[in-house]
Scaffold this active site. Structure first.
Site, PDB file in Angstrom:
ATOM      1  N   HIS A 119       1.566  43.515  39.670  1.00 51.01           N
ATOM      2  CA  HIS A 119       1.334  42.275  38.903  1.00 51.01           C
ATOM      3  C   HIS A 119       1.508  41.037  39.799  1.00 51.01           C
ATOM      4  O   HIS A 119       1.841  39.962  39.318  1.00 51.01           O
ATOM      5  CB  HIS A 119       2.277  42.165  37.702  1.00 51.01           C
ATOM      6  CG  HIS A 119       2.353  43.416  36.884  1.00 51.01           C
ATOM      7  ND1 HIS A 119       1.523  43.662  35.814  1.00 51.01           N
ATOM      8  CD2 HIS A 119       3.141  44.518  37.023  1.00 51.01           C
ATOM      9  CE1 HIS A 119       1.815  44.860  35.301  1.00 51.01           C
ATOM     10  NE2 HIS A 119       2.777  45.398  36.018  1.00 51.01           N
TER      11      HIS A 119
ATOM     12  N   SER B  27      -9.798  21.732  58.640  1.00 48.78           N
ATOM     13  CA  SER B  27     -10.275  20.832  57.592  1.00 48.78           C
ATOM     14  C   SER B  27     -10.747  19.540  58.240  1.00 48.78           C
ATOM     15  O   SER B  27     -10.166  19.087  59.224  1.00 48.78           O
ATOM     16  CB  SER B  27      -9.129  20.541  56.615  1.00 48.78           C
ATOM     17  OG  SER B  27      -9.348  19.315  55.962  1.00 48.78           O
TER      18      SER B  27
ATOM     19  N   LYS C 169      -4.467  21.720  58.474  1.00 52.27           N
ATOM     20  CA  LYS C 169      -4.984  22.883  57.745  1.00 52.27           C
ATOM     21  C   LYS C 169      -5.460  24.009  58.660  1.00 52.27           C
ATOM     22  O   LYS C 169      -5.976  23.786  59.746  1.00 52.27           O
ATOM     23  CB  LYS C 169      -6.158  22.468  56.845  1.00 52.27           C
ATOM     24  CG  LYS C 169      -5.757  21.737  55.597  1.00 52.27           C
ATOM     25  CD  LYS C 169      -4.773  22.479  54.711  1.00 52.27           C
ATOM     26  CE  LYS C 169      -5.432  23.534  53.868  1.00 52.27           C
ATOM     27  NZ  LYS C 169      -6.399  22.993  52.921  1.00 52.27           N
TER      28      LYS C 169
ATOM     29  N   GLU D 124     -12.256  34.155  52.469  1.00 52.81           N
ATOM     30  CA  GLU D 124     -12.703  33.633  51.165  1.00 52.81           C
ATOM     31  C   GLU D 124     -14.172  33.983  50.903  1.00 52.81           C
ATOM     32  O   GLU D 124     -14.550  34.357  49.794  1.00 52.81           O
ATOM     33  CB  GLU D 124     -12.509  32.118  51.118  1.00 52.81           C
ATOM     34  CG  GLU D 124     -11.051  31.713  51.051  1.00 52.81           C
ATOM     35  CD  GLU D 124     -10.888  30.216  51.239  1.00 52.81           C
ATOM     36  OE1 GLU D 124     -10.569  29.530  50.270  1.00 52.81           O
ATOM     37  OE2 GLU D 124     -11.097  29.731  52.371  1.00 52.81           O
TER      38      GLU D 124
END
Ligand code: ARG
Length: 464
Positions: A163, A284, A290, A297
């Site tokens: 979970h 970024s 970043k 992704e």
């Protein structure tokens, strides 16, 4: 309008029409911008077919040889040219037109006794067999990267989740290898589908069977198929084999999206369990600090892309009448897009995994003593405490520790016994993560000893 290419009309079917197709029809109907990729298979089919026509006595050996030489010239032109930009309706039309440039009138002889309906199904099956080989080898590359990376993580304690909540300790290698075995099944699935792809449609002609009496078994062998399709209408009108391969790729992409999701989460500052290499991270444009997991992704997104392609394709097959319908032309657009999406995904994940680092101390810190609560309850049970009582007693201790904001492992024997008498048997070394891991030595378990065996089996499986 004349059907003569010299007049600018390249159609193979202009004879019965006074006029050419409207631009809107031409736009949707013309498949060359997509199906030009089939040309190597189109040539293979042409070569095999002209040989069979000669065997059947339909064309002379001279014509056959003339055409074979012409096809070699067409091949050279295709290899150096830009076939996608030609004006023809499809790859079949283009190849015949260029063949006519080489051998004149003889070019159309190759069309005797066949139709684009059986030819396109044959070309597409041949392309699909090769695409499955490409996907298979890209999966293998990823598996190799996993094995190598897992080799570095056998003794790295790592949190396991259920979970997405901290659950129990495992090792980094065991986590990574949990993504290896679905890839074994993906390759099995593709291999299994191969048998249904490798059936020859050629000889079915437009759908009712060729009028040329030819040996389809020989033709099948010449083109590398396992044997001919049993029914000519089925041969030109069914694409279940496309759907099956798309499913195998979609399931694979779905499995990869789960690995990708783990990478995105585990590489975040909040988890910090792994670090992606510079080569597989992006920055970024605004935030200089970043370090983004774009590759993972996009790999995660591709699971959805593939699913959409599969669902759309299945829907377009449903309810088609017997025989060939133009709907079937969409198979190539779908297959080509799907293969590209899955190959790119496999490549980026292979690079990401191959250069992945485990953050051993963050991973170790993520294994909090509560994650051994079940182990401790089991140990109490082994000491004779009924499991139900042990489970409840540890539960009480967990609650107490939470209230007092203390770690479970800090409680002395007396303190524990004060929470519940059954906890009197509790020993401090039971909270040791290393020994908790070693106890999971069951086959397929998390213990480094078991993971080493698993890794060997994974390596052995790849040798074949
Ligand atoms: N471009 C077509 C396809 O991909 C080839 C078959 C065309 N057949 C026809 N009867 N128009 O399916």
């Amino acid at each position: 309008m004349s059907p003569d290419a010299a007049d600018g009309d390249t159609r193979l079917w202009g004879g019965r029409f006074e006029d050419g197709p409207a631009p809107a029809l031409d736009r949707i109907n013309r498949s060359l911008p997509v199906d030009w990729r089939l040309w190597p298979f189109e040539l293979a089919v042409d070569r095999a077919w002209i040989r069979e026509l000669c065997e059947a006595g339909v064309v002379t050996a001279d014509t056959r040889d003339h055409i074979l030489a012409g096809l070699d010239a067409v091949q050279a032109r295709l290899e150096s040219g830009d076939p996608a930009r030609e004006p023809d309706e499809d790859v079949h039309t283009l190849v015949e037109r260029w063949l006519a440039d080489e051998v004149g009138e003889d070019a159309s002889q190759v069309r005797i006794g066949r139709s684009r309906n059986d030819v396109v199904a044959t070309d597409t099956r041949l392309w699909t067999l090769e695409a499955c080989r490409r996907v298979n080898s890209a999966v293998r590359d990823l598996q190799e990267a996993m094995i190598e990376s897992a080799g570095r993580g056998v003794d790295v304690a790592f949190p396991a989740y259920t979970h997405l909540q901290r659950a129990q300790p495992t090792t980094a290698a065991h986590w990574l290898l949990s993504h290896f075995w679905p890839l074994v099944r993906a390759r099995d699935r593709l291999e299994d589908a191969r048998a249904r792809v490798a059936r020859l449609p050629l000889g079915a002609a437009a759908g009712t069977g060729s009028t040329v009496p030819m040996d389809r078994d020989r033709l099948s062998g010449a083109l590398g198929f396992d044997g001919p399709c049993e029914n000519s209408l089925d041969a030109v009108g069914s694409r279940d084999w496309v759907a099956e391969v798309l499913f195998a790729w979609t399931q694979l992409a779905g499995d990869l999206s789960r690995l990708a999701e783990d990478l995105v989460i585990y590489a975040s500052a909040e988890f910090g369990l792994v670090r992606l290499s510079d080569a597989f991270s992006t920055g970024s444009s605004l935030m200089p600090q970043k370090r983004n997991p774009d590759g993972a992704e996009l790999a995660r997104a591709r699971g959805g892309t593939l699913l959409g392609l599969l669902a759309g394709y299945l829907a377009s097959l449903k309810g088609l009448p017997t025989g060939y319908s133009k709907d079937l032309q969409e198979d190539k657009r779908t297959l080509f897009a799907a293969e590209e999406a899955v190959i790119e995904t496999l490549a980026v994940l292979a690079g990401t995994i191959g250069t992945l680092e485990f953050d051993q101390s963050r991973a170790r810190d993520a294994i909090s003593p509560e994650m051994l609560a079940a182990d401790v309850a089991e140990r109490l049970a082994a000491e004779g405490v009924p499991f139900r009582t042990a489970h409840e007693a540890i539960g009480l201790l967990v609650r107490q520790a939470e209230t007092e904001d203390r770690s479970l492992s800090e409680y002395s024997g007396e303190e524990s016994a004060a929470v519940h008498p059954a906890l009197g048997a509790l020993r401090p070394e039971w909270w040791d993560v290393g020994s908790a891991l070693q106890r999971r030595s069951v086959q397929g378990g998390s213990a480094p000893t078991a993971v080493r065996v698993q890794l060997d089996r994974a390596r052995d499986g790849l040798k074949g």
